[in-house]
Design an enzyme around this catalytic site. Structure first.
Site, short mmCIF file in Angstrom:
data_model
loop_
_atom_site.label_atom_id
_atom_site.label_comp_id
_atom_site.label_asym_id
_atom_site.label_seq_id
_atom_site.Cartn_x
_atom_site.Cartn_y
_atom_site.Cartn_z
N LYS A 38 0.98 -1.21 0.11
CA LYS A 38 -0.08 -0.35 -0.08
C LYS A 38 0.42 1.06 -0.15
O LYS A 38 0.41 2.58 -0.85
CB LYS A 38 -0.60 -0.08 1.36
CG LYS A 38 -0.17 -0.39 2.60
CD LYS A 38 -1.09 -0.02 3.62
CE LYS A 38 -0.40 0.62 5.11
NZ LYS A 38 -1.68 0.22 5.74
N ARG A 131 -7.31 -0.62 17.30
CA ARG A 131 -7.69 0.01 15.40
C ARG A 131 -8.77 -1.30 15.06
O ARG A 131 -9.83 -1.29 15.76
CB ARG A 131 -6.27 -0.46 14.35
CG ARG A 131 -6.68 0.65 13.49
CD ARG A 131 -5.59 0.52 12.83
NE ARG A 131 -5.44 -0.73 11.96
CZ ARG A 131 -4.76 -1.10 10.96
NH1 ARG A 131 -3.37 0.01 10.11
NH2 ARG A 131 -4.22 -1.77 10.09
#
Length: 355
Positions: A38, A131
């Site tokens: 990414k 998260r």
């Protein structure tokens, strides 16, 4: 035709070397590596360099990036928890996805049935970084519901640490992941193929030999591209830290005061700047700005250059103490950190070159 600036220059041999080194160290502990793509937007030359280095799958947070990699003969993994609205593309373009919401997994099963496929998922457990992930006291109940879905194959369990809350992987939290894996095997009969113990922040436990033997997968991005582990930010001995170099061209160079003249208000980004009076200095402007990079994550290879600041399009440097005599048209090279690399690779204004 010469290079167009600003640009990011990528040394693919260094990427392959770093990948091979990290994959080898992980393999010694029985751990396979998903290469995380990414940060460089899954640019294919870099992905191929990682595949050459021995990763077993490519992992990305964006469906668009997985689509880029569809022709590559390697499993595709969706890292970010899927959106229900993109369920069709999740099934079509990823072989495995990371999940924590039953409602989403239910939708994935429904879409997979329509596409005539079985979709593999890794269940994420939150071990304190806050998260993504199922909280431990809900994991058994959620897993039992998922097992009833006809077109979902739960192949693994995983966790994420460090990225949001900064929680460092240790014996307690990684040990808890193993405990949850064993609990699910005993209570619901799932014997996971993949136990994914985190990202580049877990590597230090690979290197010191303390990572739990049950963990057999890591998702590695930053350590490969920048040659450092992310728990303590240390250089990985044996890896390159300079596979990525951002380059910018000098468009102005002049002797000017070090403090602006007049009443100081807010700059273009709403901040009130502060300046140290160093007298007259030799200042260079590079055609590169905050729209392209995170300037706090740039480090000139010429150690005698100081970054003074930047606007959207102009990077201001103090080159007074450099031993090199810089001129308009010269190119300045910078090393980068993760945040700067992310922004530069995402920016369409930064040209990309590979060597």
């Amino acid at each position: 035709m010469g290079k167009k600036y600003p640009c990011m220059e990528v040394d693919l041999n260094k990427i392959t070397h770093n990948t091979r080194f990290i994959v080898s160290k992980c393999k010694e502990k029985g751990i396979d590596v998903f290469g995380v793509t990414k940060v460089f937007c899954a640019n294919i030359p870099i992905v191929k360099a990682m595949i050459k280095g021995g990763i077993v799958g490519v992992a990305d947070a964006r469906i668009k990036n997985l689509i880029k990699m569809q022709e590559l003969p390697i499993p595709k993994v969706l890292l970010r928890i899927p959106e229900i609205s993109e369920a069709y593309n999740v099934i079509k373009y990823s072989d495995i996805s990371f999940n924590s919401e039953y409602k989403t997994i239910e939708k994935l099963s429904e879409v997979a049935a329509k596409q005539g496929s079985i979709h593999k998922i890794i269940l994420m457990v939150d071990l304190g970084d806050l998260r993504e992930g199922i909280w431990e006291n809900n994991i058994v109940a959620v897993t039992k519901k998922i097992m009833k879905l006809s077109n979902i194959d739960v192949i693994g369990i995983g966790t994420n640490l460090t990225c949001y809350g900064g929680i460092i992987p240790n014996d307690d939290n990684l040990g808890e992941l193993v405990n949850i894996k064993n609990m699910l095997k005993n209570e619901v009969g799932l014997d996971f193929k993949i136990i994914s113990g985190g990202n580049s922040s877990s590597l230090y436990k690979v290197f010191d030999g303390t990572i739990p033997k049950e963990i057999n997968n890591l998702r590695i991005g930053e350590a490969i591209v920048l040659g450092r582990e992310t728990a303590y930010g240390k250089h990985i001995e044996g890896c390159y830290c300079d596979a990525f170099t951002i380059k910018g061209e000098i468009v102005e160079i002049k002797q000017k005061p070090s403090v602006p003249i007049g009443t100081i208000g807010k700059d273009a980004f709403g901040n009130i700047p502060h300046f140290e009076d160093k007298g007259i200095m030799k200042r260079a402007i590079v055609a590169l700005g905050r729209q392209d990079v995170n300037i706090d994550g740039m480090f000139p290879y010429d150690k005698n250059i100081e970054i003074l600041g930047a606007s959207s399009d102009h990077l201001i440097l103090d080159v007074t103490n450099s031993y090199k005599e810089y001129n308009v048209g010269d190119v300045i090279d910078f090393n980068v950190d993760y945040g700067c690399l992310l922004r530069a690779m995402t920016s369409e204004y930064v040209n990309k070159y590979y060597k």
